[in-house]
Enzyme design. Sequence first.
Site, short mmCIF file in Angstrom:
data_model
loop_
_atom_site.label_atom_id
_atom_site.label_comp_id
_atom_site.label_asym_id
_atom_site.label_seq_id
_atom_site.Cartn_x
_atom_site.Cartn_y
_atom_site.Cartn_z
N ASP A 200 -6.86 5.87 -6.65
CA ASP A 200 -7.24 4.75 -7.50
C ASP A 200 -8.63 4.26 -7.09
O ASP A 200 -8.86 3.89 -5.94
CB ASP A 200 -6.22 3.61 -7.32
CG ASP A 200 -6.44 2.47 -8.27
OD1 ASP A 200 -7.29 2.58 -9.17
OD2 ASP A 200 -5.76 1.44 -8.11
N SER B 177 -3.79 9.00 -2.13
CA SER B 177 -3.30 7.76 -2.74
C SER B 177 -2.73 8.02 -4.14
O SER B 177 -1.82 8.83 -4.30
CB SER B 177 -4.43 6.73 -2.75
OG SER B 177 -3.95 5.44 -3.05
N ASP C 27 -0.04 1.49 6.18
CA ASP C 27 -1.40 1.96 6.47
C ASP C 27 -2.46 0.93 6.08
O ASP C 27 -3.64 1.27 5.95
CB ASP C 27 -1.68 3.31 5.79
CG ASP C 27 -1.73 3.22 4.26
OD1 ASP C 27 -1.60 2.11 3.71
OD2 ASP C 27 -1.91 4.27 3.61
N HIS D 112 -5.51 3.36 5.37
CA HIS D 112 -5.39 4.06 4.09
C HIS D 112 -6.62 4.90 3.76
O HIS D 112 -6.50 6.00 3.21
CB HIS D 112 -5.14 3.04 3.00
CG HIS D 112 -4.75 3.62 1.68
ND1 HIS D 112 -3.52 4.21 1.45
CD2 HIS D 112 -5.42 3.70 0.50
CE1 HIS D 112 -3.45 4.60 0.19
NE2 HIS D 112 -4.59 4.32 -0.40
#
Length: 396
Positions: free
Chosen positions: A41, A178, A350, A376
């Site tokens: 994203d 992700s 994360d 992340h």
Amino acid sequence: FKLILLRGIEMVREVKILGLCTLLLVSACGTISPVVLIPGDGGSQLQGRWHKEKVPHIYCTKTQKSWSTLWVAVSDFDPATGEFSSKPGVEIRAPGFGGTETVEYLSPSLKSATKYFYEIADSLTKLGLQRGSSIRGAPYDFRYAGYNNVAWQKNLTALVEETFALNNNTRVTLVAHSLGCLYTKYFLHTMPSEWKAKFLHAFVPISGPWTGTLIQMRLYASGYADLVPGHLIDPLSVRPEQRSWASNVWMLPVAGEDSSTTWTKDEVLVQTPSRNYTAHDYFSFFHDIPYTLGNDMYQKVAPNNVDFRSDPGVDTYCLYGNHVPTEAGYVYPSGYFPDKQPNKIYGDGDGTVNLRSLHACSQFATQVQTFPNVSHTEVLSDAGVLKFIKGVVILH
């Protein structure tokens, strides 16, 4: 002249030695699987052009004939058809499909500050892979969910087949991050087993929000602008755009009965003075924020989710960071819900995705590897992650 000639001979000798070293490395390790990088994203650069009769502000241009880099963009949802689209008069694209530059950097003008897949791509070149032929990128318009981005799925199919052919019919590895993990798994779910066996070596999902992430609750209620340095953006100013994206509905926490991978009826995610909300209360949640269109969007998007427990049909190496404080609940004081930012309750994850969601890949992965205290996005440049990916793409 003799000096120049001698230097030229030395340069040719250096090039030959470097080429020999690369050949020796590949020979010693085995054939190297080419790689397709699939971003998450916000991990694809977006461009737009438009012609509008009316604009929201005097500084806005009614017509933009050439493609221009965008930051955020609104999408339209039609409850009658269940379709998502760009606003009338607006075209949006994710440029650079098949190349790597638009997924290596988030901004074409701020490369050093917006590295994304750069470290992974650069590390793969050390194995002899080359950008544009054996390292490819598959950017997409991240406003949409995987099921309503059919053109991207067709393009990815063609890209994998082309990359396979360009590399002596060597099977391809898909490396996703992700939201890209959800996109890729949905893609794999639609492809025949014979195709996957012929063209794919492995799937390497990194930091996948397999059963959603709690941040989406705050995003829909109050807006989310934490990634902008210095808190320069008011979350409410980007909330309309964020609410309109199918991908954000796709990443809402998944309601279930197993608290190790989903969110149960007993787990309060959002607390307000008047009532509490769980992952089983989306109808009331959307009604109260208020964003009733969200209910229509959820009813359309949720049934198109691929069961997170399903086998993608290819060897899968699931990587993620943990032991990073991650938003696990919200408390809105009196007068705060929904337009002011809540107090946060933290748990494991994360920093973006909750641990239970990251860990859900254990239901189908060939191997799961965790990286303690890696966030992340830091995971994309972590030395341990880069080493692991190199190990996967070497075909013994």
